[in-house]
Design an enzyme around this catalytic site. Sequence first.
Site, PDB file in Angstrom:
ATOM      1  N   SER A   1      -5.604   3.546   3.636  1.00  0.00           N
ATOM      2  CA  SER A   1      -4.640   2.868   4.564  1.00  0.00           C
ATOM      3  C   SER A   1      -4.086   3.918   4.670  1.00  0.00           C
ATOM      4  O   SER A   1      -3.425   4.334   4.514  1.00  0.00           O
ATOM      5  CB  SER A   1      -4.292   1.281   4.348  1.00  0.00           C
ATOM      6  OG  SER A   1      -4.129   1.029   5.204  1.00  0.00           O
ATOM      7  N   HIS A   2      -3.452   3.203   6.519  1.00  0.00           N
ATOM      8  CA  HIS A   2      -2.365   3.764   7.283  1.00  0.00           C
ATOM      9  C   HIS A   2      -1.134   3.186   6.827  1.00  0.00           C
ATOM     10  O   HIS A   2       0.047   3.380   7.276  1.00  0.00           O
ATOM     11  CB  HIS A   2      -2.837   2.968   8.968  1.00  0.00           C
ATOM     12  CG  HIS A   2      -3.493   4.387   9.157  1.00  0.00           C
ATOM     13  ND1 HIS A   2      -4.809   4.284   8.689  1.00  0.00           N
ATOM     14  CD2 HIS A   2      -3.503   5.131  10.624  1.00  0.00           C
ATOM     15  CE1 HIS A   2      -5.013   5.200  10.002  1.00  0.00           C
ATOM     16  NE2 HIS A   2      -4.576   5.440  10.451  1.00  0.00           N
TER      17      HIS A   2
END
Lengths: 194, 124
Positions: free
Chosen positions: B11-12
């Site tokens: 994920s970011h």
Amino acid sequence: MLTVENTIKWLDLFADKVAAEKDYLSELDQAIGDGDHGANMSRGTAAMKEALGKQNFGTVQDVLKTAAMSLLSKIGGASGPLYGSALIGMAKEAGNADTDLTSIVQAGADGIQKRGKAEPGDKTMVDVWLTVLHALKEGKLTDAVIDQAVQATAPLKAKKGRASYLGDRSVGHIDPGAMSSGYLFKCLIAGGIL
Amino acid sequence: MTRKYGVLLVSHVSKIVDGLSLLLNEVARDVSITTAGGTDDDGIGSSFDKIQAAVNANKAEEILAFYDLGSSKMNLEMVKEVSEKPITIFDTAFIESAYTASALLQAGVSIDEVKKQLEPLKIK
């Protein structure tokens, strides 16, 4: 023709240009993306410049490979894998004996398209890379051609990348990746490499 | 016993994968679940190096990878190209598909069946 010296000069000029335009790139990205293109690109290109200054290079391929790894691991946004893939492709092509600048840029564009799957007209850096490539083939690459390619992304609706989530709202803004790619090719001209 | 297939979450944002792995660990205690969230300096983004480390840290022989947005996928693909461990990247709804895969792997369901059940969750 790329040499070790002029390739390093080209990439150093690019790092300086990105550092100077950091805020502008982020401003473009704030309009249609996540607002970090300037910060990401300046972090990545600063690391690249540092890596290029640290050692002696024997071949253009080594220069491009080192630059690719810096950009890939330090940019931290979508542009990391995209510029990284471009430069990895260019490094591979530079290893061929009878290569020229046009084939190297072609390999870079292929690397970006393979990674990001963008087509021309999707409002991405691909629009600039393919226009530049076309102009290089015809021996007609100028600052004006590059500016025009960058500006031409403004009326487009984004189909790839973070801007694509905005749909029609992405229309009317220049693509930040197109702008930074424009800087890369303007530095090719500014460095006297063409 | 650790399962043959492990789960990788990219994920970011590190808090997203930290939270998601909490959710998955509840139903998949024998599945190796590793995460890569954010950039190297814990900013928002994705990191090739973090993903590579999470692949290496995963105890499974093969990896099923789930991600949030585009650049996570691109970095994942680059890691996949240099990784010795086979990695399958799923273009599926992040939370739902990671949950489905983890729960099914824990239940000992075959990999073909897991992939089949992930198919309708493809959204990207």
